[in-house]
Design a protein around this motif. Structure first.
Motif, PDB file in Angstrom:
ATOM      1  N   SER A   5     -44.958 -74.621  97.007  1.00 17.14           N
ATOM      2  CA  SER A   5     -43.733 -74.459  97.796  1.00 17.14           C
ATOM      3  C   SER A   5     -42.503 -74.797  96.974  1.00 17.14           C
ATOM      4  CB  SER A   5     -43.788 -75.361  99.031  1.00 17.14           C
ATOM      5  OG  SER A   5     -44.874 -75.012  99.844  1.00 17.14           O
ATOM      6  N   ILE A   6     -42.596 -75.847  96.180  1.00 16.80           N
ATOM      7  CA  ILE A   6     -41.472 -76.243  95.339  1.00 16.80           C
ATOM      8  C   ILE A   6     -41.199 -75.183  94.282  1.00 16.80           C
ATOM      9  CG2 ILE A   6     -40.695 -77.955  93.659  1.00 16.80           C
ATOM     10  CD1 ILE A   6     -42.240 -80.042  95.319  1.00 16.80           C
ATOM     11  N   LYS A   7     -42.254 -74.641  93.721  1.00 18.67           N
ATOM     12  CA  LYS A   7     -42.108 -73.588  92.702  1.00 18.67           C
ATOM     13  C   LYS A   7     -41.439 -72.355  93.305  1.00 18.67           C
ATOM     14  CE  LYS A   7     -44.761 -70.982  89.340  1.00 18.67           C
ATOM     15  NZ  LYS A   7     -46.091 -70.647  88.834  1.00 18.67           N
ATOM     16  N   LEU A   8     -41.854 -71.970  94.502  1.00 19.72           N
ATOM     17  CA  LEU A   8     -41.241 -70.816  95.164  1.00 19.72           C
ATOM     18  C   LEU A   8     -39.770 -71.068  95.491  1.00 19.72           C
ATOM     19  CD1 LEU A   8     -44.006 -69.546  97.607  1.00 19.72           C
ATOM     20  CD2 LEU A   8     -43.038 -68.350  95.653  1.00 19.72           C
ATOM     21  N   ALA A   9     -39.427 -72.299  95.836  1.00 16.80           N
ATOM     22  CA  ALA A   9     -38.035 -72.617  96.152  1.00 16.80           C
ATOM     23  C   ALA A   9     -37.134 -72.386  94.954  1.00 16.80           C
ATOM     24  CB  ALA A   9     -37.931 -74.067  96.621  1.00 16.80           C
ATOM     25  N   PHE A  10     -37.629 -72.654  93.767  1.00 15.79           N
ATOM     26  CA  PHE A  10     -36.822 -72.428  92.569  1.00 15.79           C
ATOM     27  C   PHE A  10     -36.810 -70.961  92.146  1.00 15.79           C
ATOM     28  CE2 PHE A  10     -37.490 -77.036  91.907  1.00 15.79           C
ATOM     29  CZ  PHE A  10     -36.156 -77.394  91.762  1.00 15.79           C
ATOM     30  N   GLU A  11     -37.857 -70.234  92.458  1.00 14.08           N
ATOM     31  CA  GLU A  11     -37.949 -68.840  92.034  1.00 14.08           C
ATOM     32  C   GLU A  11     -37.178 -67.885  92.949  1.00 14.08           C
ATOM     33  OE1 GLU A  11     -42.085 -67.953  91.729  1.00 14.08           O
ATOM     34  OE2 GLU A  11     -42.345 -69.174  89.930  1.00 14.08           O
ATOM     35  N   LEU A  12     -37.164 -68.169  94.247  1.00 11.60           N
ATOM     36  CA  LEU A  12     -36.518 -67.265  95.199  1.00 11.60           C
ATOM     37  C   LEU A  12     -35.057 -67.647  95.403  1.00 11.60           C
ATOM     38  CD1 LEU A  12     -39.339 -67.054  97.876  1.00 11.60           C
ATOM     39  CD2 LEU A  12     -38.824 -65.422  96.081  1.00 11.60           C
ATOM     40  N   ASP A  13     -34.247 -66.668  95.773  1.00  9.93           N
ATOM     41  CA  ASP A  13     -32.830 -66.897  96.029  1.00  9.93           C
ATOM     42  C   ASP A  13     -32.551 -67.198  97.498  1.00  9.93           C
ATOM     43  OD1 ASP A  13     -32.186 -66.499  93.410  1.00  9.93           O
ATOM     44  OD2 ASP A  13     -31.806 -64.368  93.655  1.00  9.93           O
ATOM     45  N   TYR A  14     -33.579 -67.392  98.287  1.00 11.55           N
ATOM     46  CA  TYR A  14     -33.435 -67.626  99.721  1.00 11.55           C
ATOM     47  C   TYR A  14     -33.085 -69.083  99.997  1.00 11.55           C
ATOM     48  CZ  TYR A  14     -34.651 -68.111 104.611  1.00 11.55           C
ATOM     49  OH  TYR A  14     -34.616 -68.384 105.937  1.00 11.55           O
ATOM     50  N   SER A  15     -32.143 -69.278 100.918  1.00 12.92           N
ATOM     51  CA  SER A  15     -31.759 -70.627 101.306  1.00 12.92           C
ATOM     52  C   SER A  15     -31.325 -70.623 102.761  1.00 12.92           C
ATOM     53  CB  SER A  15     -30.613 -71.124 100.433  1.00 12.92           C
ATOM     54  OG  SER A  15     -30.183 -72.379 100.874  1.00 12.92           O
ATOM     55  N   ASN A  16     -31.577 -71.703 103.470  1.00 12.24           N
ATOM     56  CA  ASN A  16     -31.161 -71.805 104.867  1.00 12.24           C
ATOM     57  C   ASN A  16     -30.012 -72.798 105.021  1.00 12.24           C
ATOM     58  OD1 ASN A  16     -32.577 -74.109 104.391  1.00 12.24           O
ATOM     59  ND2 ASN A  16     -33.733 -74.063 106.288  1.00 12.24           N
ATOM     60  N   ASP A  17     -29.225 -72.992 103.983  1.00  7.29           N
ATOM     61  CA  ASP A  17     -28.115 -73.932 104.034  1.00  7.29           C
ATOM     62  C   ASP A  17     -27.047 -73.519 105.038  1.00  7.29           C
ATOM     63  OD1 ASP A  17     -29.255 -75.593 102.163  1.00  7.29           O
ATOM     64  OD2 ASP A  17     -28.215 -74.664 100.472  1.00  7.29           O
ATOM     65  N   CYS A  18     -26.809 -72.234 105.177  1.00 11.56           N
ATOM     66  CA  CYS A  18     -25.803 -71.759 106.125  1.00 11.56           C
ATOM     67  C   CYS A  18     -26.209 -72.126 107.552  1.00 11.56           C
ATOM     68  CB  CYS A  18     -25.631 -70.255 105.983  1.00 11.56           C
ATOM     69  SG  CYS A  18     -24.337 -69.585 107.018  1.00 11.56           S
ATOM     70  N   LEU A  19     -27.461 -71.929 107.877  1.00 12.31           N
ATOM     71  CA  LEU A  19     -27.958 -72.274 109.207  1.00 12.31           C
ATOM     72  C   LEU A  19     -27.888 -73.776 109.444  1.00 12.31           C
ATOM     73  CD1 LEU A  19     -29.281 -71.281 111.802  1.00 12.31           C
ATOM     74  CD2 LEU A  19     -31.483 -71.593 110.687  1.00 12.31           C
ATOM     75  N   LYS A  20     -28.227 -74.565 108.450  1.00 19.75           N
ATOM     76  CA  LYS A  20     -28.134 -76.019 108.575  1.00 19.75           C
ATOM     77  C   LYS A  20     -26.689 -76.452 108.792  1.00 19.75           C
ATOM     78  CE  LYS A  20     -32.151 -77.533 105.965  1.00 19.75           C
ATOM     79  NZ  LYS A  20     -32.615 -78.348 104.848  1.00 19.75           N
ATOM     80  N   GLY A  21     -25.749 -75.787 108.125  1.00 18.55           N
ATOM     81  CA  GLY A  21     -24.336 -76.102 108.308  1.00 18.55           C
ATOM     82  C   GLY A  21     -23.864 -75.801 109.718  1.00 18.55           C
ATOM     83  N   MET A  22     -24.319 -74.672 110.274  1.00 17.87           N
ATOM     84  CA  MET A  22     -23.928 -74.320 111.640  1.00 17.87           C
ATOM     85  C   MET A  22     -24.487 -75.308 112.652  1.00 17.87           C
ATOM     86  SD  MET A  22     -24.039 -70.226 112.023  1.00 17.87           S
ATOM     87  CE  MET A  22     -24.813 -69.521 110.583  1.00 17.87           C
ATOM     88  N   THR A  23     -25.750 -75.679 112.496  1.00 16.30           N
ATOM     89  CA  THR A  23     -26.330 -76.643 113.430  1.00 16.30           C
ATOM     90  C   THR A  23     -25.655 -78.004 113.299  1.00 16.30           C
ATOM     91  OG1 THR A  23     -28.113 -77.155 111.876  1.00 16.30           O
ATOM     92  CG2 THR A  23     -28.575 -75.524 113.577  1.00 16.30           C
ATOM     93  N   ASN A  24     -25.249 -78.369 112.097  1.00 19.34           N
ATOM     94  CA  ASN A  24     -24.543 -79.627 111.907  1.00 19.34           C
ATOM     95  C   ASN A  24     -23.190 -79.592 112.619  1.00 19.34           C
ATOM     96  OD1 ASN A  24     -24.029 -82.208 110.938  1.00 19.34           O
ATOM     97  ND2 ASN A  24     -22.997 -81.417 109.135  1.00 19.34           N
ATOM     98  N   LYS A  25     -22.470 -78.477 112.538  1.00 21.30           N
ATOM     99  CA  LYS A  25     -21.187 -78.349 113.233  1.00 21.30           C
ATOM    100  C   LYS A  25     -21.375 -78.473 114.744  1.00 21.30           C
ATOM    101  CE  LYS A  25     -18.912 -75.537 109.796  1.00 21.30           C
ATOM    102  NZ  LYS A  25     -18.520 -74.185 109.414  1.00 21.30           N
ATOM    103  N   ILE A  26     -22.418 -77.853 115.264  1.00 22.13           N
ATOM    104  CA  ILE A  26     -22.694 -77.933 116.696  1.00 22.13           C
ATOM    105  C   ILE A  26     -22.967 -79.372 117.112  1.00 22.13           C
ATOM    106  CG2 ILE A  26     -24.349 -77.285 118.489  1.00 22.13           C
ATOM    107  CD1 ILE A  26     -24.598 -74.570 116.991  1.00 22.13           C
ATOM    108  N   LYS A  27     -23.760 -80.079 116.318  1.00 24.06           N
ATOM    109  CA  LYS A  27     -24.075 -81.473 116.632  1.00 24.06           C
ATOM    110  C   LYS A  27     -22.843 -82.363 116.573  1.00 24.06           C
ATOM    111  CE  LYS A  27     -28.892 -81.349 115.171  1.00 24.06           C
ATOM    112  NZ  LYS A  27     -29.881 -81.879 114.231  1.00 24.06           N
TER     113      LYS A  27
END
Length: 59
Positions: A5-27
């Motif tokens: 999983s860690i290896k795939l995280a570095f290889e792929l350009d996919y990230s869910n940071d935008c979604l985490k930011g939106m949920t943080n704003k809602i909270k």
């Protein structure tokens, strides 16, 4: 499993940071409006905050 999983995280350009930011704003907005007694006033405040955020992001 974790190493793969860690290896795939570095290889792929996919990230869910935008979604985490939106949920943080809602909270944060929920936390700020916790003290409002009246539901209408709470919703007006939330709408003002969201309008301000969208203005700052898309100006």
């Amino acid at each position: 499993m974790k190493k793969a999983s860690i290896k795939l995280a570095f290889e792929l350009d996919y990230s869910n940071d935008c979604l985490k930011g939106m949920t943080n704003k809602i909270k944060v907005i929920k936390r700020v409006t916790y003290g409002f007694r009246n539901f209408k006033k709470r919703m007006l405040f939330i709408n003002k905050i969201l309008a301000l955020i969208s203005y700052l992001l898309y100006r």
